[in-house]
Design a protein around this motif. Structure first.
Motif, PDB file in Angstrom:
ATOM      1  N   GLY A  98     -14.520  43.469  62.276  1.00  0.00           N
ATOM      2  CA  GLY A  98     -14.814  42.280  61.501  1.00  0.00           C
ATOM      3  C   GLY A  98     -16.320  42.120  61.486  1.00  0.00           C
ATOM      4  O   GLY A  98     -16.968  42.299  62.516  1.00  0.00           O
ATOM      5  N   LYS A 122     -16.134  38.980  56.779  1.00  0.00           N
ATOM      6  CA  LYS A 122     -15.597  37.643  57.068  1.00  0.00           C
ATOM      7  C   LYS A 122     -16.350  36.559  56.314  1.00  0.00           C
ATOM      8  O   LYS A 122     -17.565  36.455  56.387  1.00  0.00           O
ATOM      9  CB  LYS A 122     -15.660  37.340  58.566  1.00  0.00           C
ATOM     10  CG  LYS A 122     -14.994  35.994  58.857  1.00  0.00           C
ATOM     11  CD  LYS A 122     -14.822  35.723  60.326  1.00  0.00           C
ATOM     12  CE  LYS A 122     -14.005  34.432  60.507  1.00  0.00           C
ATOM     13  NZ  LYS A 122     -14.022  33.964  61.892  1.00  0.00           N
ATOM     14  N   GLY A 131     -18.563  34.146  60.483  1.00  0.00           N
ATOM     15  CA  GLY A 131     -18.231  34.346  59.080  1.00  0.00           C
ATOM     16  C   GLY A 131     -19.432  33.979  58.227  1.00  0.00           C
ATOM     17  O   GLY A 131     -20.252  33.155  58.611  1.00  0.00           O
ATOM     18  N   SER A 160     -10.630  35.612  56.669  1.00  0.00           N
ATOM     19  CA  SER A 160     -11.143  34.384  57.254  1.00  0.00           C
ATOM     20  C   SER A 160     -10.108  33.866  58.242  1.00  0.00           C
ATOM     21  O   SER A 160      -9.067  34.497  58.450  1.00  0.00           O
ATOM     22  CB  SER A 160     -11.441  33.356  56.167  1.00  0.00           C
ATOM     23  OG  SER A 160     -12.122  32.243  56.718  1.00  0.00           O
TER      24      SER A 160
END
Ligand SMILES: *Cc1c(COP(=O)(O)O)cnc(C)c1O
Length: 344
Positions: A98, A122, A131, A160
């Motif tokens: 991620g 993200k 994110g 997300s």
């Protein structure tokens, strides 16, 4: 200190199957972070993969490497990185990453992976726990596509995480994710995996299942909701915390478990245990021992702190309620020193 956490592998198998069936045709990724929520990551990971999960969510690279070392070959997803994260090792182990920032992309490329690393970009859809913000998102996508051209990464996923605060917020987060995908596609990105939902939305928000649901707490038999129990969802609590009576006196018994074992002191004065075939009020919780209200108990008798609830014992969900906490915290807190006993 005689506490043991009995981990029912069949219950875990059952829960993963139930959840994978709910998610289908979306894929199931099983979250085994925090040592599988205190249940034992190395023991439960292979069972998750046999029972309908096609990948595992592990939080950070060291946990992913531990799984690879234990022989797990399935896709692994790690998303929490720091300055010391070993992206080279992650690349060699084929761990999917991620990525929240251009800085992280640069660190992955600087580790000279030797082959493209699968990354999941993200977008922050409102949780504000890493994110890229909507403002940062186009730059992240552009940087990822450039890194892909140089052979450093494969832009594989977009994802997300939901706050699970309210239905309206979750719906807004889903809309924000769709919007971010549209922005990324306009920049030339094509994602193979778009994912958002964890246990809560995976169960109650079908439109959020997308390509993949990342189930965590529900797989351990604990409800992600406060208006319905795990049992009512068709799930079975995987962990049962037991100990024994270590001494008795008039109307009270001392038992071998305390907050040093992770028992939630905040559950007093409502907390109960299951002893001698009945609920017993817990009078005090010490470091290594606690005292319960009890009659007709003998030294060595078994006391159940929480379990499935089937025999009348409390559940982790009840403890969460007593402690004004969540079931996740009740099981994750159970200390390393408490022996895990696996039953099949
Ligand atoms: C913990 C976590 C999950 C699983 O969440 P549950 O609510 O326990 O199902 C999924 N995705 C991410 C990113 C997480 O951190």
């Amino acid at each position: 200190m005689t506490a043991r956490a009995i981990i029912d592998l069949d219950a875990f198998r059952h829960n993963v199957r139930v959840l994978a069936a709910i998610a289908a045709p979306s894929a199931t990724m099983l979250a085994v972070k925090a040592n599988a929520y205190g249940h034992g990551m190395l023991e439960l990971a292979p069972i998750a993969l046999e029972s309908g999960a096609s990948s595992l969510a592990v939080l950070d690279i060291p946990a992913a490497l531990a799984l690879r070392e234990a022989g797990v070959t399935a896709p692994l997803f790690a998303w929490l990185h720091g300055l010391k994260s070993d992206f080279g090792a992650a690349a060699r182990a084929g761990v999917e990453l991620g990525v929240s920032s251009v800085h992280e992309l640069e660190a992955i490329e600087a580790a000279r992976p030797g082959h493209p690393v699968r990354v999941h970009l993200k977008i922050d859809t409102g949780l504000h726990r890493n994110g890229a913000s909507p403002e940062e998102w186009p730059a992240l996508v552009t940087a990822a596509l450039a890194a892909e051209k140089r052979g450093a990464v494969t832009v594989f996923g977009a994802w997300s995480h939901l706050a699970d605060a309210s239905e309206e917020e979750d719906a807004a987060a889903l809309a924000a994710l769709h919007e971010a995908i549209a922005v990324a596609e306009a920049l030339g990105a094509r994602f193979s995996m778009v994912h958002l939902a964890a246990s809560s939305a995976g169960i109650r928000m079908p439109e959020a299942r997308l390509d993949l649901v990342r189930f965590g707490i529900a797989a351990y038999g604990i409800s992600p909701f406060d208006d319905i129990t795990g049992r009512e969802l068709g799930l079975i609590a995987v962990m049962t915390l037991v100990t024994t009576v270590t001494s008795v006196e008039a109307g009270a018994a001392t038992i071998g478990v305390g907050f040093g074992d992770g028992l939630a002191g905040g559950a007093l004065p409502r907390a109960e245990a299951w002893a001698g075939g009945a609920r017993a009020r817990i009078l005090s919780i010490g470091v290594d021992e606690s005292v319960i209200e009890a009659h007709n108990l003998s030294v060595g008798d078994e006391v159940v702190l929480f379990g499935t609830g089937d025999a009348g014992e409390p559940t982790a969900e009840e403890w969460a309620n007593w402690a004004d906490s969540i079931g996740d915290e009740i099981v994750v807190r159970i200390a390393q020193r408490v022996e895990r006993v696996y039953t099949d």
